[in-house]
Design an enzyme around this catalytic site. Structure first.
Site, mmCIF file in Angstrom:
data_model
loop_
_atom_site.group_PDB
_atom_site.id
_atom_site.type_symbol
_atom_site.label_atom_id
_atom_site.label_comp_id
_atom_site.label_asym_id
_atom_site.label_seq_id
_atom_site.Cartn_x
_atom_site.Cartn_y
_atom_site.Cartn_z
ATOM 1 N N TYR A 1 4.525 -7.690 12.099
ATOM 2 C CA TYR A 1 3.698 -6.504 11.812
ATOM 3 C C TYR A 1 3.609 -5.590 13.039
ATOM 4 O O TYR A 1 3.755 -4.366 12.926
ATOM 5 C CB TYR A 1 2.321 -7.006 11.395
ATOM 6 C CG TYR A 1 1.321 -5.965 10.940
ATOM 7 C CD1 TYR A 1 1.468 -5.299 9.723
ATOM 8 C CD2 TYR A 1 0.199 -5.684 11.714
ATOM 9 C CE1 TYR A 1 0.530 -4.373 9.300
ATOM 10 C CE2 TYR A 1 -0.743 -4.765 11.305
ATOM 11 C CZ TYR A 1 -0.582 -4.106 10.085
ATOM 12 O OH TYR A 1 -1.522 -3.196 9.674
ATOM 13 N N LYS B 1 4.989 -1.807 13.132
ATOM 14 C CA LYS B 1 4.091 -0.672 13.388
ATOM 15 C C LYS B 1 4.460 0.050 14.696
ATOM 16 O O LYS B 1 4.323 1.270 14.780
ATOM 17 C CB LYS B 1 2.635 -1.142 13.413
ATOM 18 C CG LYS B 1 2.125 -1.673 12.070
ATOM 19 C CD LYS B 1 2.161 -0.625 10.969
ATOM 20 C CE LYS B 1 1.368 -1.079 9.735
ATOM 21 N NZ LYS B 1 1.415 -0.085 8.645
HETATM 22 P P1 NAP Z 1 -4.548 -3.131 1.282
HETATM 23 O O1 NAP Z 1 -5.961 -2.953 0.874
HETATM 24 O O2 NAP Z 1 -3.952 -4.481 1.273
HETATM 25 O O3 NAP Z 1 -3.645 -2.133 0.379
HETATM 26 C C1 NAP Z 1 -2.260 -2.096 0.573
HETATM 27 C C2 NAP Z 1 -1.678 -0.987 -0.290
HETATM 28 O O4 NAP Z 1 -0.267 -0.926 -0.054
HETATM 29 C C3 NAP Z 1 -1.878 -1.200 -1.779
HETATM 30 O O5 NAP Z 1 -2.171 0.035 -2.385
HETATM 31 C C4 NAP Z 1 -0.517 -1.712 -2.227
HETATM 32 O O6 NAP Z 1 -0.207 -1.410 -3.588
HETATM 33 C C5 NAP Z 1 0.387 -0.928 -1.318
HETATM 34 N N1 NAP Z 1 1.725 -1.497 -1.211
HETATM 35 C C6 NAP Z 1 2.104 -2.650 -0.609
HETATM 36 N N2 NAP Z 1 3.428 -2.816 -0.724
HETATM 37 C C7 NAP Z 1 3.908 -1.753 -1.404
HETATM 38 C C8 NAP Z 1 5.191 -1.352 -1.834
HETATM 39 N N3 NAP Z 1 6.294 -2.090 -1.573
HETATM 40 N N4 NAP Z 1 5.311 -0.180 -2.534
HETATM 41 C C9 NAP Z 1 4.221 0.573 -2.798
HETATM 42 N N5 NAP Z 1 2.967 0.239 -2.414
HETATM 43 C C10 NAP Z 1 2.822 -0.916 -1.728
HETATM 44 O O7 NAP Z 1 -4.299 -2.598 2.758
HETATM 45 P P2 NAP Z 1 -5.096 -1.535 3.645
HETATM 46 O O8 NAP Z 1 -5.953 -2.279 4.562
HETATM 47 O O9 NAP Z 1 -5.671 -0.458 2.814
HETATM 48 O O10 NAP Z 1 -3.864 -0.985 4.506
HETATM 49 C C11 NAP Z 1 -3.313 0.313 4.325
HETATM 50 C C12 NAP Z 1 -2.465 0.623 5.544
HETATM 51 O O11 NAP Z 1 -3.290 0.567 6.710
HETATM 52 C C13 NAP Z 1 -1.329 -0.377 5.789
HETATM 53 O O12 NAP Z 1 -0.191 0.298 6.247
HETATM 54 C C14 NAP Z 1 -1.891 -1.265 6.876
HETATM 55 O O13 NAP Z 1 -0.873 -1.869 7.628
HETATM 56 C C15 NAP Z 1 -2.701 -0.278 7.662
HETATM 57 N N6 NAP Z 1 -3.744 -0.893 8.497
HETATM 58 C C16 NAP Z 1 -4.759 -1.609 7.948
HETATM 59 C C17 NAP Z 1 -5.725 -2.174 8.772
HETATM 60 C C18 NAP Z 1 -6.892 -2.973 8.259
HETATM 61 O O14 NAP Z 1 -7.607 -3.582 9.071
HETATM 62 N N7 NAP Z 1 -7.166 -2.988 6.968
HETATM 63 C C19 NAP Z 1 -5.628 -2.013 10.173
HETATM 64 C C20 NAP Z 1 -4.565 -1.289 10.697
HETATM 65 C C21 NAP Z 1 -3.633 -0.726 9.841
HETATM 66 P P3 NAP Z 1 -0.725 -2.355 -4.828
HETATM 67 O O15 NAP Z 1 -2.220 -2.237 -4.817
HETATM 68 O O16 NAP Z 1 -0.094 -1.767 -6.031
HETATM 69 O O17 NAP Z 1 -0.275 -3.744 -4.500
#
Ligand code: NAP
Length: 253
Positions: A160, A164
């Site tokens: 990851y 990133k």
């Molecule tokens: P999340 O709640 O797990 O949601 C992930 C989203 O990505 C979902 O909408 C999922 O779609 C979609 N997704 C995954 N694989 C996909 C694919 N192959 N094609 C299309 N859609 C796909 O995650 P989140 O926390 O909101 O994270 C969103 C972004 O923020 C990510 O890039 C993550 O790395 C980044 N981020 C998160 C955090 C954190 O602490 N939460 C911190 C730093 C960065 P489905 O719902 O249809 O499965």
């Protein structure tokens, strides 16, 4: 009543992974700023329909669209459908992402490759798909959702963190290449944000992280969305190639 319009009136945004978490908050924030929004999802059709329904119910315009962001044919079809419906695409938010954590010595090949594919290659695929339209318009805003792990590393997340960090480098390169076409490319790098994604992080690790965050809490999806919205505005025109860290002050250079 105000005579002033909303800042994104007339614009069209594509938000990958808009069905839940941070992407959901971004879709809502861009819509509140006046954009028509494509709410992309992979599996969670119900979530994407709920987000779109909320936007349409508030007088905005949104459409859910299922596409795996790693598959060029799927993404191409999604962008073609966007152009057919709304004739333009001004904003691309590369937000879809996953984690597949493991200590380096135990990380499997499939964990490495799937995270590189979904968290990094997807941005290559999606930018290629929107580029002709943005270049024809002479305008675009691309915001990549990276992570603090890509800035500082994080134990158990070598896949990851590498993806990133690659996304941040892709951001800088595209910022240079696409600026002459009127397109800016920036990233946000969130720390821990309250979504499904941190549900798999061990509690003792979260407790350790919490005591190191000056604001004393994890972030909300809305706090990331407001940073993304800012970078997506026309007025962010002189910000290009930047990574905006949204982490409550956890890591300060
Ligand atoms: P999340 O709640 O797990 O949601 C992930 C989203 O990505 C979902 O909408 C999922 O779609 C979609 N997704 C995954 N694989 C996909 C694919 N192959 N094609 C299309 N859609 C796909 O995650 P989140 O926390 O909101 O994270 C969103 C972004 O923020 C990510 O890039 C993550 O790395 C980044 N981020 C998160 C955090 C954190 O602490 N939460 C911190 C730093 C960065 P489905 O719902 O249809 O499965």
């Amino acid at each position: 009543m105000t005579l002033l319009g909303l800042p994104l009136d007339g614009q069209v945004a594509v938000v990958t992974g808009g069905s839940r978490g941070i992407g959901r908050a971004i879709a809502l924030a861009l819509s509140e700023a006046g954009a028509r929004v494509v709410v992309n999802y992979q599996h969670n059709k119900t979530g994407a329909a709920e987000v779109s329904g909320l936007i349409n119910g508030r007088g905005g315009r949104a459409m859910p669209y299922g596409a795996d962001v790693c598959v060029p044919a799927d993404v191409g079809t999604m962008i073609a459908a966007t152009l057919q419906r709304w004739q333009r695409v001004d904003i691309l938010i590369n937000n879809a992402g996953v984690t597949r954590d493991a200590p380096f010595a135990r990380m499997r090949d499939d964990q490495w490759h799937s995270v590189l594919e979904i968290d990094l290659t997807s941005a290559f695929v999606c930018v290629q798909a929107v580029l002709p339209a943005m270049q024809q318009q002479g305008y675009g805003r691309i915001v990549n959702v990276a992570s603090l792990a890509g800035v500082a590393g994080n134990v158990g997340q070598v896949n990851y963190a590498a993806a990133k960090a690659g996304l941040i480098a892709l951001t800088k390169d595209l910022a240079r290449e696409l600026a002459p076409s009127g397109i800016t490319v920036n990233a946000v790098a969130p720390g821990y944000i309250e979504t499904d994604m941190i549900g798999v992080v061990p509690r003792r690790h979260l407790a350790w992280a919490l005591q190191a965050i000056p604001v004393g809490r994890f972030g909300s999806p809305e706090e990331v969305a407001s940073a993304v919205r800012f970078l997506a505005l026309p007025e962010a025109s002189y910000i290009n190639g930047h990574t905006l860290v949204v982490d409550g002050g956890w890591v300060m250079p």
